[in-house]
Design an enzyme around this catalytic site. Structure first.
Site, short mmCIF file in Angstrom:
data_model
loop_
_atom_site.label_atom_id
_atom_site.label_comp_id
_atom_site.label_asym_id
_atom_site.label_seq_id
_atom_site.Cartn_x
_atom_site.Cartn_y
_atom_site.Cartn_z
CG HIS A 1 39.88 -32.22 17.25
ND1 HIS A 1 40.85 -31.28 16.97
CD2 HIS A 1 39.84 -33.05 16.18
CE1 HIS A 1 41.36 -31.53 15.77
NE2 HIS A 1 40.77 -32.59 15.27
CD GLU B 1 42.35 -36.69 15.37
OE1 GLU B 1 42.02 -36.93 14.22
OE2 GLU B 1 42.02 -35.64 15.96
N GLY C 1 46.60 -31.67 10.11
CA GLY C 1 46.56 -30.54 9.18
C GLY C 1 47.94 -30.08 8.73
CG ASN D 1 36.72 -32.71 12.60
OD1 ASN D 1 35.79 -31.91 12.53
ND2 ASN D 1 37.73 -32.54 13.45
CE LYS E 1 40.29 -30.59 11.41
NZ LYS E 1 41.69 -30.42 11.67
CD GLU F 1 41.82 -28.54 14.68
OE1 GLU F 1 40.60 -28.49 14.48
OE2 GLU F 1 42.63 -28.99 13.83
CB SER G 1 48.25 -35.42 7.43
OG SER G 1 48.37 -34.15 8.02
C1 PEP Z 1 41.50 -33.94 12.46
O1 PEP Z 1 41.28 -32.76 12.55
O2 PEP Z 1 40.93 -34.73 13.21
C2 PEP Z 1 42.44 -34.37 11.43
C3 PEP Z 1 42.91 -35.58 11.49
O3 PEP Z 1 42.77 -33.44 10.47
P1 PEP Z 1 43.69 -33.69 9.16
O4 PEP Z 1 43.23 -34.97 8.54
O5 PEP Z 1 43.44 -32.50 8.30
O6 PEP Z 1 45.10 -33.77 9.64
#
Ligand code: PEP
Length: 261
Positions: A106, A178, A184, A19, A21, A108, A223
């Site tokens: 997601h 997630e 992040g 992703n 973003k 976000e 992460s």
């Molecule tokens: C995500 O945004 O789906 C995600 C898992 O981000 P990150 O790997 O940066 O934590």
């Protein structure tokens, strides 16, 4: 066929999704797509999905279109039919340029854009109407984990956003667990925490049918890095990863794909 053979043959597809973003300019995005496509060898059997920003979707698709192991996803789609909705991108439009998947729900989008479970259910319906497969995200906040209500939160998100689908549709979905506190932040869930939630999700799917539970890929996101991927992906119910930050560097993303065996 006996049931042992059947259960050996039907397994969720291993998937690593990136992703991107709202990152990268056009040249950087194309360079990254090319480097990932060039770096995927025949050794790993997992499917790779790239989710670039909308404006790059078509060009990324054209660049990797020849590659039979890479698909392209949008990061979002509208909850309604095409029409007078300035700034939105419909599932019909995504399908018309050949996009296969859309990330839906997601955290976000849930947090910064106020996307609710009923709205996400409508987005999922739009996806299916036009043949786009949802990568449906669920996961608890830090506050919810500290209160010990993570299982209830994830179950509610799935029941309200996804479980209205038919069995056939559900079988085609990808679920991404997630935990919001791990996205992040550099704080990965432990493999034990991930396995516990993935197993609960699998059990919820089994409540719909065994065949749905055996087909749906459940990805972990939060992460994931080359250093953590192998251990995370070794857990029984972790069928792959949704990767944010580490998907922006071709070498890191390719290492995570290598870890998915
Ligand atoms: C995500 O945004 O789906 C995600 C898992 O981000 P990150 O790997 O940066 O934590």
């Amino acid at each position: 066929m006996n049931s042992v053979l059947t259960s050996i043959l039907i397994m969720p597809q291993k998937i690593i999704a990136g992703n991107w973003k709202m990152n990268l300019n056009y040249a950087q995005a194309m360079t990254l797509a090319d480097a990932i496509a060039a770096g995927i060898t025949g050794e790993s059997s997992c499917e790779v999905i790239l989710a670039p920003p909308s404006i790059y979707l078509h060009d990324v698709l054209r660049r990797i279109g020849h590659h039979d192991r890479i698909s392209v996803a949008s990061q979002n789609c509208a909850d309604r039919e095409p029409g007078a909705y300035t700034g939105e991108l419909s599932a019909m439009m995504l399908a018309s340029v050949g996009i296969d998947y859309s990330i839906i729900g997601h955290s976000e989008r849930r947090i910064y854009f106020g996307e609710s479970d009923p709205l996400l259910a409508r987005k999922v319906d739009q996806c299916f109407k036009y043949g786009i497969l949802p990568i449906f995200c669920c996961g608890e906040t830090l506050d919810e984990r500290e209160q010990g209500v993570q299982s209830e939160v994830v179950e509610r998100q799935l029941r309200q956003g996804l479980f209205h689908l038919s069995e056939a549709e559900l079988s085609d979905c990808i679920i991404a667990y997630e935990p919001v506190w791990a996205i992040g932040t550099g704080k990965t869930a432990t493999p034990g925490q991930a396995q516990e939630m993935h197993s609960l999700i699998r059990q919820l799917l089994r409540g719909i049918s065994d065949s749905v539970a055996e087909r749906v890929s459940i990805l972990y996101g939060g992460s994931v890095t080359p250093a953590t991927a192998q251990e995370m992906l070794a857990s029984q119910d972790v069928d792959g990863a949704l990767v944010g930050g580490a998907s922006l560097k071709a070498d890191d993303f390719l290492s995570i794909i290598q870890a998915c065996r």
